[in-house]
Design an enzyme around this catalytic site. Structure first.
Site: not given
Length: 221
Positions: A121, A176
């Protein structure tokens, strides 16, 4: 500049890097299962192990996934973002952004999240940040409709994923954010930084701060 965006999209339009990364994610997931957790244990982001010198754990978590749904969601996102990034940036530069963002995400997670983590991610958020900054930076080169629609879509993806991350347990939001910042920084340094020059006819030139992965000039005739 009506034909410029079409030329950009057709330039390096092959998606070898995207497909290779998807295949690699699937292969490592199979190996995770086949090794009965051994690969996951030795390659996940584990703060105590990294502090003892196992620095490969800043790279390898981007190849690992927690379960089949995790793998499918990230491969779907990579399949959505990868071809556009690869077409606009070129395969080598797209891979550089992906790897740097994955490492940056794990570095952020190392300092801000004590829990072990796996997943690509952070690298995917890097592609989001890189594409978003690319369109913002080139708003004076590309036509308005070729900038506003992608930016709205990318902003929606970032905000949606951040909300999901904040409301869902066991999602590493620091990874992230680290990936997102690295994606923007990578484009600032490595480009693309396109402009149109009129020397011997109009051509598209790429002049980033660090030109090691710059694209060759492209004639717009």
């Amino acid at each position: 500049f009506g034909a410029l965006f079409k030329k950009l999209q057709s330039w390096n339009s092959r998606r070898q890097v995207t497909d290779t990364l998807i295949q690699l994610n699937c292969l490592t997931f199979f190996l995770q299962k086949a090794s009965k957790g051994w690969i996951s244990a030795w390659c996940c982001k584990h703060n105590a192990a990294i502090a003892k010198g196992q620095l490969w754990r800043l790279f390898t978590p981007a190849l690992l996934h927690g379960n089949l749904l995790h793998l499918l969601v990230n491969c779907y996102t990579l399949n959505h973002l990868g071809p556009t990034t690869e077409a606009l940036f070129g395969g080598k530069r797209m891979l550089a952004v992906y790897v740097l963002s994955g490492v940056s995400g794990n570095v952020f997670s190392f300092y801000m999240n004590a829990l072990p983590a796996v997943g690509s991610s952070g690298a995917l958020f890097g592609l989001l940040g890189a594409l978003g900054y690319f369109y913002y930076k080139h708003s004076n080169v590309l036509k308005k409709e070729h900038v506003e629609r992608p930016l709205r879509s990318l902003n929606h993806m970032v905000l949606t994923n951040l909300v999901i991350g904040l409301t869902t347990p066991n999602i590493d939001n620091w990874a992230h954010m680290g990936g997102l910042f690295a994606g923007v920084a990578a484009v600032m340094l490595l480009g693309p930084s396109f402009s149109v020059e009129q020397d011997n006819g109009p051509k598209l030139v790429d002049k980033p701060l660090l030109p090691v992965l710059a694209s060759k000039p492209l004639s717009l005739k």
